[in-house]
Design a protein around this motif. Sequence first.
Motif, PDB file in Angstrom:
ATOM      1  N   LEU A 220      14.422  49.797  27.887  1.00 53.19           N
ATOM      2  CA  LEU A 220      13.906  50.036  26.292  1.00 53.19           C
ATOM      3  C   LEU A 220      14.766  50.405  25.724  1.00 53.19           C
ATOM      4  CD1 LEU A 220      12.144  52.191  29.410  1.00 53.19           C
ATOM      5  CD2 LEU A 220      10.080  51.515  27.618  1.00 53.19           C
ATOM      6  N   ILE A 221      15.902  50.415  25.962  1.00 54.54           N
ATOM      7  CA  ILE A 221      16.747  51.136  25.383  1.00 54.54           C
ATOM      8  C   ILE A 221      17.069  49.780  24.311  1.00 54.54           C
ATOM      9  CG2 ILE A 221      19.288  51.422  24.704  1.00 54.54           C
ATOM     10  CD1 ILE A 221      19.290  52.446  27.164  1.00 54.54           C
ATOM     11  N   GLU A 222      17.247  48.011  24.431  1.00 57.30           N
ATOM     12  CA  GLU A 222      17.047  47.329  23.467  1.00 57.30           C
ATOM     13  C   GLU A 222      16.368  47.553  22.640  1.00 57.30           C
ATOM     14  OE1 GLU A 222      17.907  43.656  26.025  1.00 57.30           O
ATOM     15  OE2 GLU A 222      19.625  44.867  26.626  1.00 57.30           O
ATOM     16  N   LYS A 223      15.309  47.305  23.470  1.00 57.14           N
ATOM     17  CA  LYS A 223      13.480  47.302  22.032  1.00 57.14           C
ATOM     18  C   LYS A 223      13.575  48.543  21.609  1.00 57.14           C
ATOM     19  CE  LYS A 223       8.597  47.492  23.080  1.00 57.14           C
ATOM     20  NZ  LYS A 223       7.377  47.493  24.068  1.00 57.14           N
TER      21      LYS A 223
ATOM     22  N   ALA B  25      15.254  53.475  17.547  1.00 59.34           N
ATOM     23  CA  ALA B  25      14.447  54.706  16.911  1.00 59.34           C
ATOM     24  C   ALA B  25      15.292  55.474  17.744  1.00 59.34           C
ATOM     25  CB  ALA B  25      13.334  54.706  17.866  1.00 59.34           C
ATOM     26  N   TYR B  26      16.344  55.614  18.835  1.00 55.88           N
ATOM     27  CA  TYR B  26      17.319  55.859  19.044  1.00 55.88           C
ATOM     28  C   TYR B  26      18.780  56.507  18.279  1.00 55.88           C
ATOM     29  CZ  TYR B  26      15.049  54.902  23.840  1.00 55.88           C
ATOM     30  OH  TYR B  26      14.639  54.660  25.128  1.00 55.88           O
ATOM     31  N   LYS B  27      18.179  55.262  17.498  1.00 56.22           N
ATOM     32  CA  LYS B  27      20.100  55.198  16.753  1.00 56.22           C
ATOM     33  C   LYS B  27      19.869  56.358  15.471  1.00 56.22           C
ATOM     34  CE  LYS B  27      22.404  51.047  17.014  1.00 56.22           C
ATOM     35  NZ  LYS B  27      22.724  50.240  16.262  1.00 56.22           N
ATOM     36  N   GLU B  28      18.119  55.982  14.491  1.00 53.84           N
ATOM     37  CA  GLU B  28      18.025  57.489  14.221  1.00 53.84           C
ATOM     38  C   GLU B  28      17.762  59.083  15.256  1.00 53.84           C
ATOM     39  OE1 GLU B  28      16.595  58.823  10.497  1.00 53.84           O
ATOM     40  OE2 GLU B  28      16.947  56.268  11.034  1.00 53.84           O
ATOM     41  N   LEU B  29      17.324  59.079  16.140  1.00 56.74           N
ATOM     42  CA  LEU B  29      17.689  60.229  17.006  1.00 56.74           C
ATOM     43  C   LEU B  29      18.342  60.981  16.722  1.00 56.74           C
ATOM     44  CD1 LEU B  29      14.720  59.427  19.056  1.00 56.74           C
ATOM     45  CD2 LEU B  29      14.576  61.748  17.698  1.00 56.74           C
ATOM     46  N   ALA B  30      19.582  60.080  16.893  1.00 52.97           N
ATOM     47  CA  ALA B  30      20.396  60.365  16.852  1.00 52.97           C
ATOM     48  C   ALA B  30      21.695  60.755  16.091  1.00 52.97           C
ATOM     49  CB  ALA B  30      21.986  59.931  17.627  1.00 52.97           C
ATOM     50  N   LYS B  31      21.063  61.013  14.501  1.00 54.24           N
ATOM     51  CA  LYS B  31      21.776  61.231  13.427  1.00 54.24           C
ATOM     52  C   LYS B  31      21.632  63.121  13.267  1.00 54.24           C
ATOM     53  CE  LYS B  31      20.455  57.704  11.045  1.00 54.24           C
ATOM     54  NZ  LYS B  31      20.054  56.488   9.659  1.00 54.24           N
TER      55      LYS B  31
END
Length: 80
Positions: free
Chosen positions: A67-70, A74-80
């Motif tokens: 799920l993280i790879e896929k 989105a995770y990077k965008e949410l981390a901003k």
Amino acid sequence: MTVNTKTMVSITEANQNFSKVARLVDENGSAVILKNNVPRYIVMEFSEAEKLQTASDEDVMSVSKKLIEKNIRAYKELAK
């Protein structure tokens, strides 16, 4: 799934003699109840059923990594 033919019981017999089904489960781990000569139900110890529903840590980690790879963007965008 391998089924031991010695643990097969007709639904009629299971209805009339459930203690026999319980004894088969105690001795063999499970019993298969046949309906119209077709395996229809499986009876097993409750603790064994709970084990089947619990995912192993390795399975959970594998799914998490996928799920993280896929969804890495989105995770990077949410981390901003």
